[in-house]
Design a protein around this motif. Structure first.
Motif, short mmCIF file in Angstrom:
data_model
loop_
_atom_site.label_atom_id
_atom_site.label_comp_id
_atom_site.label_asym_id
_atom_site.label_seq_id
_atom_site.Cartn_x
_atom_site.Cartn_y
_atom_site.Cartn_z
N GLY A 38 0.82 -1.20 0.00
CA GLY A 38 0.00 0.00 0.00
C GLY A 38 0.85 1.26 0.00
N LYS A 39 1.90 1.26 0.79
CA LYS A 39 2.81 2.41 0.82
C LYS A 39 3.54 2.54 -0.51
CE LYS A 39 2.83 3.88 5.17
NZ LYS A 39 2.65 5.27 5.52
N ALA A 40 3.91 1.43 -1.12
CA ALA A 40 4.67 1.46 -2.37
C ALA A 40 3.87 2.08 -3.50
CB ALA A 40 5.11 0.04 -2.75
N ARG A 41 2.55 1.97 -3.46
CA ARG A 41 1.70 2.53 -4.52
C ARG A 41 1.89 4.04 -4.68
NH1 ARG A 41 -3.06 0.26 -2.24
NH2 ARG A 41 -2.68 -1.94 -2.44
N SER A 42 2.24 4.70 -3.59
CA SER A 42 2.34 6.16 -3.65
C SER A 42 3.73 6.65 -4.05
CB SER A 42 1.95 6.77 -2.30
OG SER A 42 2.87 6.37 -1.31
N TYR A 43 4.65 5.72 -4.34
CA TYR A 43 6.01 6.12 -4.71
C TYR A 43 6.31 5.78 -6.16
CZ TYR A 43 6.96 6.93 0.18
OH TYR A 43 6.92 7.41 1.45
N PHE A 44 7.21 6.54 -6.73
CA PHE A 44 7.67 6.31 -8.09
C PHE A 44 9.19 6.44 -8.08
CE2 PHE A 44 9.14 8.04 -12.14
CZ PHE A 44 8.70 7.04 -12.99
N LEU A 45 9.86 5.49 -8.70
CA LEU A 45 11.31 5.51 -8.79
C LEU A 45 11.67 5.36 -10.25
CD1 LEU A 45 13.07 5.39 -6.10
CD2 LEU A 45 13.77 3.16 -6.91
N VAL A 46 12.41 6.30 -10.79
CA VAL A 46 12.79 6.25 -12.20
C VAL A 46 13.57 4.97 -12.46
CG1 VAL A 46 14.18 7.37 -13.99
CG2 VAL A 46 12.85 8.77 -12.41
N GLY A 47 13.13 4.22 -13.46
CA GLY A 47 13.81 3.00 -13.85
C GLY A 47 13.45 1.78 -13.01
N ALA A 48 12.58 1.93 -12.06
CA ALA A 48 12.21 0.80 -11.19
C ALA A 48 10.76 0.41 -11.45
CB ALA A 48 12.37 1.20 -9.73
N ASP A 49 10.49 -0.87 -11.31
CA ASP A 49 9.09 -1.29 -11.40
C ASP A 49 8.52 -1.37 -9.98
OD1 ASP A 49 9.95 -3.71 -10.33
OD2 ASP A 49 9.65 -4.86 -12.16
N ARG A 50 7.24 -1.60 -9.90
CA ARG A 50 6.55 -1.60 -8.61
C ARG A 50 7.16 -2.62 -7.64
NH1 ARG A 50 2.81 1.28 -7.44
NH2 ARG A 50 1.94 1.48 -9.51
N GLU A 51 7.54 -3.78 -8.15
CA GLU A 51 8.10 -4.81 -7.26
C GLU A 51 9.42 -4.35 -6.64
OE1 GLU A 51 8.08 -8.02 -4.91
OE2 GLU A 51 6.43 -7.34 -6.16
N ASP A 52 10.21 -3.55 -7.38
CA ASP A 52 11.44 -3.00 -6.81
C ASP A 52 11.12 -2.11 -5.62
OD1 ASP A 52 13.00 -4.22 -8.77
OD2 ASP A 52 13.01 -2.45 -10.06
N GLY A 57 10.56 -1.40 0.37
CA GLY A 57 9.69 -1.32 1.53
C GLY A 57 9.90 -2.48 2.49
N MET A 58 10.14 -3.67 1.94
CA MET A 58 10.39 -4.83 2.79
C MET A 58 11.72 -4.69 3.53
SD MET A 58 7.68 -6.61 2.61
CE MET A 58 8.09 -8.19 3.33
N ILE A 59 12.68 -4.03 2.91
CA ILE A 59 13.94 -3.73 3.60
C ILE A 59 13.66 -2.77 4.77
CG2 ILE A 59 16.18 -2.56 3.39
CD1 ILE A 59 16.23 -3.69 0.47
N GLY A 60 12.80 -1.79 4.52
CA GLY A 60 12.39 -0.89 5.59
C GLY A 60 11.68 -1.62 6.72
#
Length: 82
Positions: A38-52, A57-60
């Protein structure tokens, strides 16, 4: 899931995980995967897909398990959510 863990609170599981109980750690990962996604949905990382982003987040979450202090006046859920 091991039945010995089914009635434990998140805080109990964190204490066990901090003592190298890998079953407790895996249970916490499963319980909080939805929060992380749910938290990951609100983030965008250039060159990364959602699973990245979910993996970040799992590291966090792993760091939250490692750093949580049960004697503080906050729940693990609140701590992990931050």
């Amino acid at each position: 899931m091991d039945s010995r863990y089914s009635d434990l609170t998140d805080e109990d599981l964190v204490v066990l995980a901090q003592q190298a109980d890998f079953i407790a750690q895996e249970i916490l990962y499963e319980r909080y995967r939805g929060l992380v996604k749910g938290k990951a949905r609100s983030y965008f990382l250039v060159g990364a897909d959602r699973e990245d982003i979910v993996q970040e987040g799992m590291i966090g979450l792993h760091k939250a398990i490692r750093d949580y202090k049960p004697n503080k006046q906050t729940s693990f859920h609140t701590f992990a959510d931050m």
